[in-house]
Scaffold this active site. Structure first.
Site, PDB file in Angstrom:
ATOM      1  CD  GLU A  74      64.980  29.704  30.703  1.00  0.00           C
ATOM      2  OE1 GLU A  74      63.839  30.811  31.273  1.00  0.00           O
ATOM      3  OE2 GLU A  74      64.745  29.455  30.174  1.00  0.00           O
TER       4      GLU A  74
ATOM      5  CD  GLU B 150      69.096  25.811  46.054  1.00  0.00           C
ATOM      6  OE1 GLU B 150      68.690  25.128  43.978  1.00  0.00           O
ATOM      7  OE2 GLU B 150      68.497  24.214  45.868  1.00  0.00           O
TER       8      GLU B 150
END
Ligand SMILES: Cc1cc2nc3c(=O)[nH]c(=O)nc-3n(C[C@H](O)[C@H](O)[C@H](O)COP(=O)(O)OP(=O)(O)OC[C@H]3O[C@@H](n4cnc5c(N)ncnc54)[C@H](O)[C@@H]3O)c2cc1C
Length: 381
Positions: free
Chosen positions: A363, A367
């Site tokens: 999901e 980053e």
């Protein structure tokens, strides 16, 4: 502000905990080693109302909120993160996309089956060439005057091989960029639809992850989910809620690892005393418990805001980022506290350590969460 659980939430936590200990705990190792999807247990969870917690009763749901839902995911993950992941993908991705974007007819057709566990759901956004950059979706649906013809493939879909219904995103207008991707709801017996390769994974092995393949898959007009061209934008809204699940999944996984480490530290003796008496171990436990509390509070804040109907893009990304990164660290420390035994499958921390890594990836990677948060921070109001 109120930091207390309600009596209903305490009762819910108790009953999910009992369910997890009775139905899941005895099989955790066997399911992990055999890559076994616990279909019967997931269906039982549905009968108990654990798959429809955030949906209104008129669609078979329990009419609870996202805090209750987070409690459910936490308690399942505390015993087996794979089961938490299965329930999260089913509920906050597949069912919730139908609930948020579906027509009244689609909601009445699919949600009662999904909320009760009669049907299992999956949600397919990721493709081999479109992961973090999900706007680069290549699967395409063409309207031929009567219905849609869908071609392409998806990767890393949770529950793919056990799903009765799949929500999938496909390009319907190549010229319209992110407003040219639409969502479709597809039943498993539809010709041209099939799950492909099932992945052999590092962790979360009881949850089935795999490809979904569309080959001239014909869909009636009524299988379009939401407004044509808005499937990608809807997906981002779905992920705002979905990230609360992964935050809760992280909290539950970290809690399971911490509980095991705390208990082990009181039993294991070295140098003539329990290792819990060494300050180095006490500091680890203190830091782990503090992180879990902080992660849980961020998760519940996002959940509380979601229940109030507020936008949670920033808060759910923060909860997911912090909870998942801390959970990876906590599971690492839990193995360390076990010494060599933490490396052995007889001890639960070995599996938590493998399972937890998914939380910083699924999901949206850490980053990407940082990108989402920064975008919100820099946005001019
Ligand atoms: C067990 C499992 C279950 C999953 N379940 C589902 C599911 O049910 N449905 C679904 O649709 N997807 C699912 N996924 C897919 C998951 O959401 C993606 O794996 C994830 O979004 C990352 O995409 P990617 O794997 O293609 O990595 P990539 O996007 O290729 O990323 C590789 C690396 O590059 C970094 N990166 C990429 N872009 C940027 C950027 N702009 N700036 C900085 N760094 C960047 C990433 O953070 C990462 O470190 C699942 C994945 C796994 C492993």
């Amino acid at each position: 502000m109120d930091f207390d659980y309600t009596s209903d939430q305490l009762q819910l936590r108790k009953s999910v905990r009992e369910f997890a200990l009775a139905e899941i705990a005895p099989h955790v190792l066997e399911w992990d080693e055999g890559n076994i999807f616990p279909l019967e247990v997931v269906k039982k969870a549905g009968q108990l109302g654990l798959l429809g917690s955030v949906f209104p009763e008129e669609y078979g749901g329990s009419g609870f909120g996202y805090i209750d839902y987070s409690i459910i995911i936490e308690e399942l993950a505390r015993v087996d993160p794979s089961v938490g992941l299965i329930v999260a993908a089913h509920t906050s991705l597949c069912s919730n996309h139908i609930y948020v974007a579906g027509s009244e007819e689609q909601k009445r057709k699919y949600l009662p089956k999904l909320t009760t566990g009669e049907w299992i759901g999956c949600w397919s956004l990721t493709e081999p060439e479109a992961g973090s950059d999900a706007g680069g979706t290549r699967s395409a649906a063409i309207f031929d005057g009567q219905g849609w013809v869908l071609n392409g493939s998806k990767t890393f879909t949770t529950n793919a091989h056990y799903a009765d219904v799949c929500v999938a995103m496909a390009v319907t207008d190549r010229t319209a960029s992110q407003h040219g991707i639409s969502a479709f709801v597809i039943e498993k017996d539809t010709p041209g639809y099939r799950p492909g390769k099932k992945e052999n994974k590092l962790g979360m092995r009881a949850s089935a992850t795999g490809e979904v393949i569309f080959t001239d898959c014909r869909l009636a007009k009524s299988q379009l989910l939401g407004t044509e061209g808005e499937g990608f934008v809807d997906s981002l809204r779905i992920l705002d809620g979905g990230r609360i699940s992964i935050a809760a999944l992280s909290v539950g996984t970290a809690q399971g690892a911490y509980d095991a480490a705390l208990s082990y530290s009181k039993q294991r003796r070295q140098f003539g005393r329990p290792i819990s008496e060494f300050q180095a171990i006490q500091h680890k436990l203190a830091d782990m418990a503090t992180s879990i509390d902080a992660a849980r509070l961020l998760t519940y804040r996002a959940a509380h805001m979601k229940d109030k109907g507020l936008r949670v893009t920033r808060e759910s990304a923060m909860a997911k980022l912090f909870a998942s990164e801390e959970a990876v660290w906590i599971c690492n420390e839990a193995v360390q506290i076990h010494g060599g035994y933490g490396f052995i499958k007889d001890y639960p921390v070995e599996k938590f350590y493998r399972d937890v890594k998914l939380c910083t990836i699924g999901e949206g990677t850490s980053e990407i969460q940082r990108m989402v948060i920064a975008r919100q921070l820099l946005k001019t109001e």
